[in-house]
Design a protein around this motif. Sequence first.
Motif, PDB file in Angstrom:
ATOM      1  N   ILE A  84      50.967  55.262  31.909  1.00 25.72           N
ATOM      2  CA  ILE A  84      52.175  54.693  32.532  1.00 25.72           C
ATOM      3  C   ILE A  84      52.798  53.659  31.598  1.00 25.72           C
ATOM      4  N   MET A  92      51.857  53.673  39.733  1.00 26.23           N
ATOM      5  CA  MET A  92      50.399  53.837  39.843  1.00 26.23           C
ATOM      6  C   MET A  92      50.043  54.625  41.116  1.00 26.23           C
ATOM      7  N   CYS A 139      50.712  58.242  40.403  1.00 25.12           N
ATOM      8  CA  CYS A 139      49.727  58.814  39.478  1.00 25.12           C
ATOM      9  C   CYS A 139      48.392  59.061  40.165  1.00 25.12           C
ATOM     10  N   GLU A 140      47.971  58.094  40.946  1.00 28.02           N
ATOM     11  CA  GLU A 140      46.662  58.231  41.573  1.00 28.02           C
ATOM     12  C   GLU A 140      46.659  59.327  42.646  1.00 28.02           C
ATOM     13  N   VAL A 187      55.812  58.372  32.998  1.00 24.01           N
ATOM     14  CA  VAL A 187      54.402  58.758  33.081  1.00 24.01           C
ATOM     15  C   VAL A 187      54.195  59.996  32.209  1.00 24.01           C
ATOM     16  N   THR A 246      44.015  56.873  35.272  1.00 16.92           N
ATOM     17  CA  THR A 246      45.382  56.452  34.978  1.00 16.92           C
ATOM     18  C   THR A 246      45.323  55.098  34.283  1.00 16.92           C
ATOM     19  N   SER A 247      46.030  54.939  33.186  1.00 16.90           N
ATOM     20  CA  SER A 247      46.123  53.631  32.517  1.00 16.90           C
ATOM     21  C   SER A 247      47.583  53.245  32.417  1.00 16.90           C
ATOM     22  N   SER A 248      47.800  51.930  32.408  1.00  9.72           N
ATOM     23  CA  SER A 248      49.168  51.427  32.337  1.00  9.72           C
ATOM     24  C   SER A 248      49.274  50.464  31.164  1.00  9.72           C
ATOM     25  N   SER A 283      43.463  56.327  28.611  1.00 14.04           N
ATOM     26  CA  SER A 283      42.756  57.031  29.697  1.00 14.04           C
ATOM     27  C   SER A 283      41.771  58.045  29.130  1.00 14.04           C
ATOM     28  N   GLN A 314      53.829  49.400  38.947  1.00 19.78           N
ATOM     29  CA  GLN A 314      52.910  49.295  40.093  1.00 19.78           C
ATOM     30  C   GLN A 314      53.124  50.461  41.075  1.00 19.78           C
TER      31      GLN A 314
END
Length: 309
Positions: A266, A236, A239-240, A175, A298-300, A290, A233
Amino acid sequence: MVHTIDAGLMVIDKQARIQVWNSFMENHSGFSAQQVSNKQLFDVFPDLARSWLERKIETVFKLRTPSFTTWEQRPFVFEFGNYRPLTGKSAHMYQNMTMIPLNSVSGDVDHLCIIIYDVSDVANSQLQLADVNQELKVLSRTDRLTGLFNRGYWEEQLSSEFNRFKRTQKTSTLVMFDIDHFKAVNDNYGHHVGDEVIKVCSFYFQQCARNTDVVGRYGGEEFGAILIDTDAQQAMFFCERLRKKIAEHRFELQGFSFNITISLGICESDPGMLDHTQWIQGSDKALYTSKESGRNLTSSIRFSELSLE
Ligand SMILES: Nc1nc2c(ncn2[C@@H]2O[C@H](COP(=O)(O)OP(=O)(O)OP(=O)(O)O)[C@@H](O)[C@H]2O)c(=O)[nH]1
């Protein structure tokens, strides 16, 4: 001479009964030669590491060769006090020990001589040096402002983790995150406030991460977290949680009151990556997404998507 040398000297027989006991031993043990004469060593000193010392004594008698033990193997044989307050922070005397088999006229070995050297000066300075080296090692890895790993060390860890992934195929996630509009924080409230903001954010980064995760300062206001054995996953959630915590924190610094946000990217480890720098590229690309999409997000991204572009 036996009495004047600056070392402990004793002679014992096969039953470990004390035959010779010099002044050094008298001074440091508090027992006179007369008091210990012909007494069993382990009766006089019940605290000796008996089984270890008995084995050593037996070996010297059996092999008829000297033996040497250093303070690094065992800090001391006799628990004598340290009388060198200038060099010593330890309460006990560090000792090296030599055991020498003594041949009688008939050629038998019925006695052995034990010599105890006070090596507290050397031991203490070596221990102090080791402490300083350890501190230097920690300092060389640490970012001074935040206390997180600095870029150099953090990237080394990322490289190791990447190599581990290549071997084990166990997914980890990288991350990358960055404080939004940080330039405006500096411009509006000053550099000192900017520094404090970075410190508070770093506290949250570390707090939200697991012990096994590796958090580092990658650049001015950009950070990286290697989430070990974690897929995108699960990352996430990390991150959130982090993003929300920081967004909710009200900064009250030097008379200013404000909120800030962070953006995160991510990327999971991927067998198609050639090295750890491609992993950084993946997470950086997600972070850029993002920022582009409005920040505080947050972007993956999958590495396969990145390489298709
Ligand atoms: N106070 C302080 N500022 C720093 C430090 N390191 C970097 N900066 C500042 O961080 C700012 C980063 O600005 P930009 O790269 O333009 O990014 P930004 O303003 O955060 O904008 P976005 O990332 O696009 O949201 C610059 O003004 C740097 O001077 C630091 O250790 N302390």
